[in-house]
Design an enzyme around this catalytic site. Structure first.
Site, PDB file in Angstrom:
ATOM      1  N   ILE A  59       0.912  -1.155   0.000  1.00 56.57           N
ATOM      2  CA  ILE A  59       0.000   0.000   0.000  1.00 56.57           C
ATOM      3  C   ILE A  59       0.944   1.195   0.000  1.00 56.57           C
ATOM      4  O   ILE A  59       1.870   1.278   0.819  1.00 56.57           O
ATOM      5  CB  ILE A  59      -0.962   0.010   1.217  1.00 56.57           C
ATOM      6  CG1 ILE A  59      -1.840   1.263   1.250  1.00 56.57           C
ATOM      7  CG2 ILE A  59      -0.252  -0.161   2.542  1.00 56.57           C
ATOM      8  CD1 ILE A  59      -2.991   1.192   2.283  1.00 56.57           C
ATOM      9  N   SER A  60       0.774   2.097  -0.967  1.00 57.72           N
ATOM     10  CA  SER A  60       1.728   3.196  -1.130  1.00 57.72           C
ATOM     11  C   SER A  60       1.764   4.096   0.106  1.00 57.72           C
ATOM     12  O   SER A  60       0.792   4.195   0.857  1.00 57.72           O
ATOM     13  CB  SER A  60       1.367   4.035  -2.354  1.00 57.72           C
ATOM     14  OG  SER A  60       1.401   3.250  -3.513  1.00 57.72           O
ATOM     15  N   GLN A  61       2.892   4.786   0.262  1.00 60.87           N
ATOM     16  CA  GLN A  61       3.070   5.771   1.337  1.00 60.87           C
ATOM     17  C   GLN A  61       2.038   6.897   1.161  1.00 60.87           C
ATOM     18  O   GLN A  61       1.832   7.358   0.023  1.00 60.87           O
ATOM     19  CB  GLN A  61       4.493   6.311   1.212  1.00 60.87           C
ATOM     20  CG  GLN A  61       4.899   7.288   2.273  1.00 60.87           C
ATOM     21  CD  GLN A  61       6.307   7.823   2.027  1.00 60.87           C
ATOM     22  OE1 GLN A  61       7.048   7.288   1.212  1.00 60.87           O
ATOM     23  NE2 GLN A  61       6.653   8.877   2.736  1.00 60.87           N
TER      24      GLN A  61
END
Ligand code: SAM
Length: 217
Positions: free
Chosen positions: A63-65
């Site tokens: 899950i992206s930053q």
């Protein structure tokens, strides 16, 4: 899904941190303040949900930053009602942010298991993009054109198919580089011309498929 004062407090703190890091689009910040990021996390990682970090979501993916999600969303200049293609559904968090901003979201995922999991999970939070399974490096020709396209995996090159599936004045935001780091790249279609703007380096998992990286490398 519980969303209590503590989680809302942590979200507000995350929004303040993103402001300090330079995010100014109020619609983006408001969406980050609303989407319950903790709902996307396994119990074991729950306490990390509102840190400004990427986290594993299984299948070797992430899950992206939050800063990355905010940066890409800001560069898209999303307006309510716009039709947006997301390449790399992953956990569905980025799609939820775009939906909170009022966009009509088409999202495509190449990993069958992630596609199945997120397609079942995201609507339970009230977020309903159109889900597709397949190679998003070829775009989604059956549903084109799009106002905006966002690629959330690192590409070796800008896939021509994605540029072709943009409306005039459409924007493509895509990380382009090698397998480890990529330069965030914004391409705006102006008639037959493409305006290119480049930003900082980011580190995404590789975009696979026809215009992505080979699986085996
Ligand atoms: N947007 C996601 C989120 O909000 O959680 C994060 C995406 S993760 C960094 C990158 C995703 O791109 C992975 O789920 C991966 O399976 C997917 N992916 C890689 N190559 C793809 C392709 N050619 N088409 C569609 N999805 C792809």
């Amino acid at each position: 899904m519980e969303d209590n004062y503590k989680q809302r407090g942590l979200r507000d703190k995350l929004v303040r941190k993103l402001r300090l890091k330079g995010i100014t689009d109020e619609a983006v910040l408001s969406a980050i303040g609303k989407v319950p990021r903790h709902a996307f996390f396994d119990n074991a990682l729950l306490s990390h949900a509102y840190e400004d970090k990427a986290f594993p979501i299984g299948e070797g993916q992430t899950i992206s930053q939050p800063y990355t999600v905010a940066f890409q969303s800001e560069k898209l200049s999303v307006k309510p009602g716009e039709k947006i293609l997301e390449v790399g559904t992953g956990s569905g968090y980025q799609a939820a942010i775009l939906l909170e901003m009022g966009a009509k979201v088409y999202t495509i995922e190449y990993n069958r298991k992630l596609y199945e999991t997120t397609k079942d999970f995201l609507p339970m939070l009230g977020y309903r993009p159109y889900f597709f399974y397949g190679d998003g490096s070829k775009g989604l020709p059956a549903k084109a054109p799009f106002n905006k396209i966002i690629v959330t995996a690192g590409a070796p090159v800008v896939p021509q198919a994605l540029l072709e599936q943009l409306n005039d004045n459409g924007i493509l935001i895509i990380p382009v580089g090698d397998r480890e780091t990529q330069k965030m790249t914004k391409l705006t279609k102006k008639g037959k011309k493409i305006l290119k703007e480049e930003y900082n380096q980011f580190a995404f998992v590789p975009l696979l498929g026809e215009s992505g990286w080979a699986h085996s490398k």
